[in-house]
Structures are given as structure tokens and as C-alpha cells.
Design an enzyme around this catalytic site. Structure first.
Site: not given
Ligand code: PLP
Length: 391
Positions: A73, A152, A180, A200, A202, A238, A325
Site C-alpha cells: 500500500t 489479486n 502478487q 510486499s 507478507h 527508522t 457483504c
Molecule cells: N496490491 C495488491 C495487488 C495486493 O494484493 C495487495 C494486498 O493484498 C496490496 C497491493 C497491498 O499490500 P500490503 O498488504 O502489503 O499493503
């Protein structure tokens, strides 16, 4: 005890044991501030620079082109706002696709309020951006094109190399959200003519809250977070040393495993898709050909996605849906709507995203359970009304 099967790896992944092991010393003993001059600081600094070199090499970039951030993000925000604010004397037009992640879409909505003009490109029924549509959308004042590498929700992989060529020939900055795909698909920022790329940790069995933005040398971009001038002045604060070290370790393992793991996952994915499409009134969302190896997204007409997820959860299966939902809004997923799905199909979407611990026997279990649940849900809601479903 109910079986527990996690099939939501596009949402997040567990941290690998090897990654935790690599991170621990940087929380317990090597905890120095990387900006400090003493030896504690120096060893933390070395760990960051080592991680930066490793990650840069994986995408054919230079280490000075990698900016560590708090995740996808933040990387997306920095890319879009950073380019927009630094280049507004050249133009105020940005092009994205209609199926970008909210981190891109909502940043563009914000930029619109700041006076920037955004074109939201249509995609075809498989979720692919048209190259001619892109060429037609480019204007004299276009400063940036941002198209995600893979989606995603539906796993569609975009023709990034071709898009890169178009942007390079028009001298327009090109950003891709590769959250992704980093360590799941090959990425070469030079071959793809990328100016910026987000990733990213995670999503690849690394810790949460860490990512990077690749910024090609010479790109005119403004920081959006100001402070002590960390990360070459592009991202003050930091550094998250254990996170960065863990991210690099996770990336190392994932890229080494990539060819073998992709082949394994593809087999499981294709079996799952084949079996799920045997269910009456079902459809595959996205492309069969240009698709992430671990992504399955199928809609079951007249089934409510949230009920499906809760019923699967009761059977120990963790999955996701683009139904309204569950996403806490009245509209079904903007991605599924952009493919041209009717609400009655979009509401009944199911996303299963596979990962390293999923085995053949998990697939067997899931393809036994899902038809039973779909049938039961359809039986209990014979007068399904997609319009009233979330009221
Ligand atoms: N962009 C895509 C295509 C994602 O799938 C995601 C997370 O699901 C993000 C951005 C956001 O990444 P983060 O969770 O590291 O902020």
C-alpha cells in the site's frame, strides 16, 4: 477436530521458520539503529544493505533503486503521489486499469481531488488490458501509466513487457503493482521498461509490514513522508531492520523455489478448476492462459459469497469472495464488475489461492465439500435476489 486447510494465500501467508530464524537476532541482539555510528548501528546497516543488494539482483535493478517501505500500500502511494507531485509541471494525466487494487484506485481518487485527471482503462472479459486502448488513452499531458502485474482477485497476468514498450516509446513513466507476482513470476525491470514497481513481503512467507518500491535511477519523484532522510531521502523513518532481513530471506527462498513450486501449484489449480466447473451454473473468472499458478476464482450463480465462505470455514477451509457483504460495501468487487459479470454471478464468487502447504489431499477434500455446500445454499435460498442480498 475439523481439518484446517488454508487457501487464502493471496490475502497473506504464514512466515517461514527459516525467515523467523533470520529475523530473531535483529530483535534480540543486533537491535541497533541503522543510522547510529557505533558497532550496533553498523551491523544493522550492513544487514539492510545486504538485503537491498539481494532483492535488487532478483529484479535486475541496482541496490540504490530499492526503497524499503511498510508494504504494498505504501509503495503504491509513494509511486503514484510521488510521480504526480514531482511532475505536475509536465502534465496532470494518469492512466490506470479498472481492476487495480484499492491501494492504487483510492490513491487515484485522492489525486483527482488534487486536480489530476485519471483514465480508468477497461479490461476484456478475462481481465486483460488492451494495448490499443492504452495507446488511444495516452495524451500529451500523460505523466504516468500504472498497470498491475497480476490481479489479486482473479489472478490475471497483464502483458507488462508490451505495456512497458508503449510507455518507453512515449517517454511516460510506467509503474506496476507486483505485490502478487514478486518471486512468483519472473520480473526484469529493464526488459519490462519499468520506472517503478511495488512489492510486499507478507505474500511470500515473509513478515507483514514491509515491502519495497523500485524506482529507476533518474526518475523524478517526490517523497511523501518527510523526516530524517532515510532510504535515500525517499522514505524517512527508522528502518524496520528485522522485517527487511526477513523479507530478503523469504524472497531468496521463494525465488529459488519458483519454477518447481509453480509447476506443482498449476497442477493442483487446474484440477480444482476442472472439478469446480462441473458444478451447475458455475463460471471461471479471469483468464485460463494468463493466470497466476495459485489462483482459482469461480462464481456459482445464485449463491451468496459470504454464506459460502462461512460454510467453508465451518468445514475448516479458509477462502475468500468478491461478494459485497464480505467486502463491507454494497457493491460487489469492482474487479468482477469490470469483467462484465452480472451481480448474481459476482455475488457468488469464490477465490481459492493455493500455497506451499497445500497438497493433493487438500484439493480432494475441497472438491468433495464445495458441491455439497453450493447445493445446500441454493436449496435454502431458492428465490435468490442479488439486489437485496446485503440489506
Ligand atoms: N496490491 C495488491 C495487488 C495486493 O494484493 C495487495 C494486498 O493484498 C496490496 C497491493 C497491498 O499490500 P500490503 O498488504 O502489503 O499493503
Amino acid at each position: 477436530m475439523t481439518k484446517q486447510i488454508y487457501m487464502d494465500h493471496a490475502a497473506t501467508t504464514p512466515v517461514r521458520k527459516e525467515v523467523v530464524k533470520e529475523m530473531l537476532p535483529y530483535m534480540l541482539k543486533k537491535f541497533g539503529n541503522p543510522s547510529s555510528l557505533h558497532s550496533f548501528g553498523k551491523e544493522a546497516r550492513e544487514a539492510i544493505e545486504d538485503s537491498r543488494r539481494k532483492i535488487a539482483r532478483m529484479i535486475n535493478a541496482g541496490p540504490e533503486e530499492i526503497i524499503f517501505t511498510s508494504g504494498g500500500t505504501e509503495s503504491d502511494n509513494l509511486a503514484l503521489k510521488g510521480i504526480a507531485f514531482a511532475n505536475k509541471d509536465k502534465g496532470n494525466h494518469i492512466i490506470i486499469s479498472k481492476i487495480e487494487h484499492d491501494a492504487i484506485v483510492n490513491t487515484c481518487r485522492y489525486l483527482e481531488k488534487q486536480g489530476f485527471k485519471i483514465t480508468y482503462l477497461d479490461v476484456n472479459s478475462e481481465g486483460i488490458v488492451g494495448l490499443n486502448e492504452l495507446k488511444r488513452a495516452i495524451r500529451k499531458d500523460t505523466i504516468l501509466v500504472s498497470i498491475m502485474h497480476a490481479n489479486n482477485e482473479i489472478g490475471t497476468i497483464q502483458p507488462i513487457e508490451e505495456i512497458g514498450k508503449i510507455c518507453a516509446s512515449r517517454k511516460i513513466y510506467f509503474h506496476s503493482d507486483a505485490v502478487q507476482t514478486f518471486c512468483k513470476e519472473k520480473i526484469d525491470v529493464k526488459k519490462m521498461n519499468l520506472s517503478l514497481l511495488s512489492a510486499s513481503s507478507h505474500k511470500i512467507y515473509g513478515p507483514k509490514g514491509v515491502g519495497f518500491l523500485y524506482i529507476k535511477k533518474g526518475t523524478e519523484i517526490s517523497p511523501i513522508q518527510h523526516g530524517g532522510g532515510h532510504e535515500f531521502g525517499m522514505r524517512s523513518g527508522t528502518e524496520n531492520v528485522p522485517g527487511i532481513v526477513g523479507f530478503a530471506k523469504a524472497a531468496e527462498i521463494a525465488s529459488e523455489n519458483m519454477p518447481k513450486e509453480n509447476a506443482r501449484l498449476k497442477k493442483l489449480r487446474d484440477k480444482l478448476i476442472k472439478e469446480l466447473l462441473k458444478i451447475k451454473d458455475s463460471r471461471l473468472n479471469g483468464s485460463m492462459k494468463n493466470r497466476l499458478s495459485n489462483n482459482v476464482n469461480v462464481s456459482f450463480r445464485a449463491v451468496e459469497g459470504e454464506s459460502l465462505i462461512l460454510s467453508l470455514d465451518a468445514k475448516g477451509i479458509a477462502a475468500s469472495t468478491g461478494s459485497a457483504c464480505s467486502s463491507r460495501s454494497l457493491e460487489p468487487s469492482h474487479v468482477l464488475m469490470a469483467l462484465g459479470l452480472k451481480p448474481i454471478d459476482a455475488h457468488g464468487s469464490l477465490r481459492l489461492t493455493l500455497g506451499k502447504d497445500n497438497k493433493e489431499e487438500d484439493i480432494e477434500y475441497v472438491i468433495k465439500i464445495i458441491p455439497e455446500i453450493v447445493e445446500k445454499l441454493r436449496r435454502f435460498s431458492p428465490k435468490f435476489d442479488a439486489g437485496s442480498i446485503c440489506k
